[in-house]
Design a protein around this motif. Structure first.
Motif, mmCIF file in Angstrom:
data_model
loop_
_atom_site.group_PDB
_atom_site.id
_atom_site.type_symbol
_atom_site.label_atom_id
_atom_site.label_comp_id
_atom_site.label_asym_id
_atom_site.label_seq_id
_atom_site.Cartn_x
_atom_site.Cartn_y
_atom_site.Cartn_z
ATOM 1 N N LEU A 67 0.843 -1.198 0.000
ATOM 2 C CA LEU A 67 0.000 0.000 0.000
ATOM 3 C C LEU A 67 0.878 1.248 0.000
ATOM 4 N N PRO A 68 0.367 2.327 -0.596
ATOM 5 C CA PRO A 68 1.132 3.585 -0.518
ATOM 6 C C PRO A 68 1.140 4.124 0.912
ATOM 7 N N LEU A 69 2.016 5.107 1.150
ATOM 8 C CA LEU A 69 2.168 5.651 2.496
ATOM 9 C C LEU A 69 1.260 6.849 2.748
ATOM 10 N N GLY A 70 1.176 7.755 1.778
ATOM 11 C CA GLY A 70 0.413 8.985 1.989
ATOM 12 C C GLY A 70 1.059 10.150 1.267
ATOM 13 N N VAL A 71 1.159 11.274 1.976
ATOM 14 C CA VAL A 71 1.707 12.495 1.368
ATOM 15 C C VAL A 71 3.229 12.521 1.549
ATOM 16 N N GLY A 72 3.938 12.627 0.466
ATOM 17 C CA GLY A 72 5.395 12.673 0.523
ATOM 18 C C GLY A 72 5.923 14.045 0.151
ATOM 19 N N VAL A 73 7.007 14.431 0.812
ATOM 20 C CA VAL A 73 7.693 15.682 0.456
ATOM 21 C C VAL A 73 8.960 15.294 -0.296
ATOM 22 N N VAL A 74 9.083 15.802 -1.504
ATOM 23 C CA VAL A 74 10.212 15.442 -2.361
ATOM 24 C C VAL A 74 11.147 16.656 -2.444
ATOM 25 N N ILE A 75 12.379 16.465 -1.982
ATOM 26 C CA ILE A 75 13.347 17.581 -1.948
ATOM 27 C C ILE A 75 14.609 17.157 -2.692
ATOM 28 N N PRO A 76 14.706 17.526 -3.973
ATOM 29 C CA PRO A 76 15.877 17.135 -4.764
ATOM 30 C C PRO A 76 16.992 18.175 -4.736
ATOM 31 N N PRO A 77 18.187 17.785 -5.162
ATOM 32 C CA PRO A 77 19.288 18.742 -5.313
ATOM 33 C C PRO A 77 19.222 19.357 -6.713
ATOM 34 N N TRP A 78 20.150 20.242 -7.010
ATOM 35 C CA TRP A 78 20.146 20.873 -8.338
ATOM 36 C C TRP A 78 21.037 20.106 -9.318
ATOM 37 N N ASN A 79 21.883 19.174 -8.834
ATOM 38 C CA ASN A 79 22.956 18.714 -9.740
ATOM 39 C C ASN A 79 22.494 17.717 -10.797
ATOM 40 N N PHE A 80 21.676 16.704 -10.385
ATOM 41 C CA PHE A 80 21.002 15.913 -11.431
ATOM 42 C C PHE A 80 19.604 16.479 -11.500
ATOM 43 N N ALA A 81 19.571 17.697 -12.046
ATOM 44 C CA ALA A 81 18.405 18.560 -11.935
ATOM 45 C C ALA A 81 17.156 17.895 -12.498
ATOM 46 N N PHE A 82 17.334 17.069 -13.506
ATOM 47 C CA PHE A 82 16.177 16.414 -14.113
ATOM 48 C C PHE A 82 16.001 15.005 -13.522
ATOM 49 N N ALA A 83 17.066 14.199 -13.582
ATOM 50 C CA ALA A 83 16.928 12.775 -13.256
ATOM 51 C C ALA A 83 16.495 12.554 -11.811
ATOM 52 N N ILE A 84 17.179 13.192 -10.858
ATOM 53 C CA ILE A 84 16.862 12.903 -9.451
ATOM 54 C C ILE A 84 15.493 13.491 -9.102
ATOM 55 N N MET A 85 15.233 14.695 -9.600
ATOM 56 C CA MET A 85 13.935 15.321 -9.325
ATOM 57 C C MET A 85 12.798 14.466 -9.898
ATOM 58 N N ALA A 86 12.934 14.065 -11.156
ATOM 59 C CA ALA A 86 11.866 13.272 -11.787
ATOM 60 C C ALA A 86 11.821 11.860 -11.197
ATOM 61 N N GLY A 87 12.988 11.317 -10.860
ATOM 62 C CA GLY A 87 13.039 9.957 -10.312
ATOM 63 C C GLY A 87 12.346 9.881 -8.961
ATOM 64 N N MET A 88 12.665 10.816 -8.057
ATOM 65 C CA MET A 88 12.052 10.763 -6.719
ATOM 66 C C MET A 88 10.545 11.056 -6.812
ATOM 67 N N THR A 89 10.168 12.005 -7.673
ATOM 68 C CA THR A 89 8.746 12.358 -7.796
ATOM 69 C C THR A 89 7.954 11.198 -8.401
ATOM 70 N N SER A 90 8.502 10.601 -9.451
ATOM 71 C CA SER A 90 7.743 9.537 -10.126
ATOM 72 C C SER A 90 7.661 8.284 -9.263
ATOM 73 N N ALA A 91 8.717 8.000 -8.488
ATOM 74 C CA ALA A 91 8.666 6.833 -7.593
ATOM 75 C C ALA A 91 7.570 7.038 -6.549
ATOM 76 N N ALA A 92 7.450 8.276 -6.053
ATOM 77 C CA ALA A 92 6.432 8.564 -5.036
ATOM 78 C C ALA A 92 5.025 8.350 -5.597
ATOM 79 N N ILE A 93 4.766 8.838 -6.806
ATOM 80 C CA ILE A 93 3.367 8.793 -7.278
ATOM 81 C C ILE A 93 3.004 7.466 -7.950
ATOM 82 N N VAL A 94 3.992 6.789 -8.534
ATOM 83 C CA VAL A 94 3.637 5.539 -9.220
ATOM 84 C C VAL A 94 3.233 4.476 -8.202
ATOM 85 N N THR A 95 3.656 4.652 -6.949
ATOM 86 C CA THR A 95 3.296 3.714 -5.888
ATOM 87 C C THR A 95 1.990 4.135 -5.200
#
Ligand code: NAD
Length: 534
Positions: A176-204
């Protein structure tokens, strides 16, 4: 609209281009020119699907040309932070009931659209964070990979795990999913880490509040826009830029927050971990914190190493994206027997690197991300003069951009500051080791444990490195940067973080909780079950 029927092929990494093909060169040049026509655009907050203006704005600037404002992003006030938490909480009620197939489908379609418009995303990375073309293409390819990989992983987690049969009961488990997540990425992999953490949160099945880095908020705003354009329901991802200590901490400490997915520096990661451990009034859960943090990554060079390969690996890992990777090589630990020979090959290779504006072709090393970073790195250049022999670089390159010469300091003590602290710039400390054992001891001798590499022609030594080199991502006879999604799950030990292994088969578990369900069954059914007929 979300749709859910598709045939899923096995995951493959998105190819990374080297721009030697003139058609690729023309394509990215045209994309950069198009973006330059659209500079300064304002990107509002997105809360509950609505675009809103905030308390102020954050200008995202081109570090190669600081007068160039890539975009202006609205900054949330604390009331808007609260609205975003309400919107994400409300959206969770319905988003958690969507099927994994629907959610995965959104990620697949997002990946497809990014693939079609790759150079437009690359152009943002070039202008917003100063990535040379190949580095930008690798970041975009990794964003596509995360979307493709996590979509498949969500489908895999949708199948119940095998459990041991128990007579008289029918048992199964669901994630089951957990609930509301706060996603705080760095600037260096500005696209990959930001999109990776966000998409992992919502796809679950979770909902998310994305607080981007102020240095890379434009690419995040564009990604959130794309998700909505492709049918993401309102409130599932809320876009709330702002200052870390105010907006970030308000999100982290709020009782409505269920989990925090953070990637960034050690200091901020530890602070978030501490704040999240404190229970807020009304909070009904222990917050889960995933914190991926910094590194002080070493490449060990044995006396029997192929020195040309080792030098090439060190140069690529130390100066790629101006050393601004958590996986960057910031220490070369070299056996005394080949130390001078290694330096003799290293210095000309470093001096041959082309430093320049990455919006142009053929640049090896671009700027560092902002004025504060440049100042910090130059401060370490001064420290380094007292801690070793400066053999290359150490100065700012003349001009407006935040360019720093690729720097090498040799004869550094393993305990020196420049051998222990994360500098996060084009800066390498070279350390002499008595032998291979000593080299591994030095390599392990920091509080971090993210990536590392060892170069040797001996099977025995490579096996020793496997046993003793204590890092989350170990590489043998290759550089310590460039982990690929799927093949090299990424995450560090010790003060490098919680070892989440992004891009690996265990990652989505961090966004899920398992429920075990047992049902008493009638005697005949129980017998069948015990006989394995269930
Ligand atoms: P940072 O820690 O300064 O910022 C990261 C994010 O945290 C940003 O979005 C920032 O706004 C936010 N933030 C800052 N203070 C905050 C606070 N008090 N509360 C909540 N949020 C806050 O890091 P950075 O400069 O963006 O990125 C570089 C760092 O990230 C380096 O240390 C690098 O090693 C690390 N990094 C680690 C990995 C990894 O996978 N381990 C990957 C990339 C980068």
């Amino acid at each position: 609209m979300l749709t859910a029927t598709r045939t899923v092929t096995p995951f493959r990494n998105e190819p990374i281009r080297d721009f030697s093909d003139p058609a690729d060169r023309r394509s990215i040049e045209a994309a950069i020119a198009r973006l330059r026509e659209d500079l300064g655009r304002r990107y509002p907050l997105v809360i509950g699907g609505e675009k809103l203006h905030g308390a102020g704005t954050i200008a995202s600037i081109n570090p190669a040309r600081p007068s160039e404002v890539v975009g202006v992003v609205d900054e949330a006030n604390l009331e808007q932070v609260s609205q975003a938490l309400d919107a994400a909480t409300a959206a969770f009620a319905s988003w958690k009931r969507t099927t994994p197939e629907e959610r995965a489908d959104l990620l697949f379609r997002t990946a497809a659209r990014i693939r079609e418009t790759k150079d437009d995303w690359n152009a943002v990375l070039v202008l917003e964070v100063g990535k040379p073309w190949v580095e930008a293409d690798a970041d975009t390819a990794e964003a596509i990979d995360f979307l493709e990989f996590y979509a498949r992983e969500a489908l895999r987690y949708a199948s119940p795990p095998a459990l041991t049969p128990i007579a008289g009961e029918r048992n199964h488990a669901v994630y089951l999913p957990l609930g509301v997540g706060v996603v705080i990425p760095p600037w260096n992999f500005a696209f990959a880490i930001m999109a990776g953490m966000t998409s992992a949160a919502i796809v679950t099945g979770n909902t998310a509040i994305l607080k981007p880095s102020s240095d890379a908020a434009v690419i995040a705003a564009r990604f959130v826009d794309l998700l909505h354009e492709l049918g993401l329901p309102p409130g599932v991802v809320n876009f709330v830029p702002g200052d870390g200590p105010t907006v970030g901490e308000a999100l982290v400490t709020d009782a409505r927050t269920r989990f925090i997915s953070f990637t960034g520096s050690k200091g901020v990661g530890l602070r978030i971990n501490e704040l999240a451990a404190k229970t807020a009034p009304g909070q009904r859960w222990i917050k889960r914190v995933v914190a991926e943090m910094g590194g002080k990554d070493a490449i060990v060079v044995a006396d029997d190493a192929d020195l040309d390969a080792a030098v090439a690996g060190v140069v690529a890992a130390a100066y790629g994206f101006a050393g601004q990777k958590c996986s960057a090589c910031s220490r070369a630990v070299v056996d005394a027997a080949v130390y001078d020979a290694f330096l003799a090959k290293l210095i000309p290779a470093v001096q041959a690197l082309k430093v320049g504006d990455p919006s142009e072709a053929g640049v090896d090393v671009g700027p560092v991300v902002n004025a504060k970073a440049a100042e910090k790195i130059l401060g370490y250049a001064d420290v380094g003069r007292g801690e070793g022999r400066l053999l290359a670089g150490g100065k700012r390159v003349a001009g407006d951009g935040y360019f720093i010469e690729p720097t090498v300091v040799a004869d550094v003590d393993p305990q020196a500051r420049i051998a222990q602290e994360e500098i996060f710039g084009p800066y390498l400390a070279v350390i002499k080791a008595r032998d291979f054992d000593h080299a591994l001891e030095i390599a392990n001798g920091t509080e971090f444990g993210l990536t590392g590499a060892a170069y040797s022609r001996s099977e025995e030594r490579l096996a020793q490195a496997e046993r003793e080199f204590f890092v989350g991502n170990l590489y043998l006879n290759r550089k310590c940067t460039g982990a690929l999604v799927g093949g090299q799950p990424f995450g560090g030990f010790n003060m490098s973080g919680t070892d989440s292994k992004a891009g690996g088969p265990d990652y989505l578990l961090l966004f899920l909780q398992a429920q075990s369900i047992s049902r008493k069954v009638a005697a005949q059914a129980a017998d069948d079950l015990a006989a394995g007929m269930d």
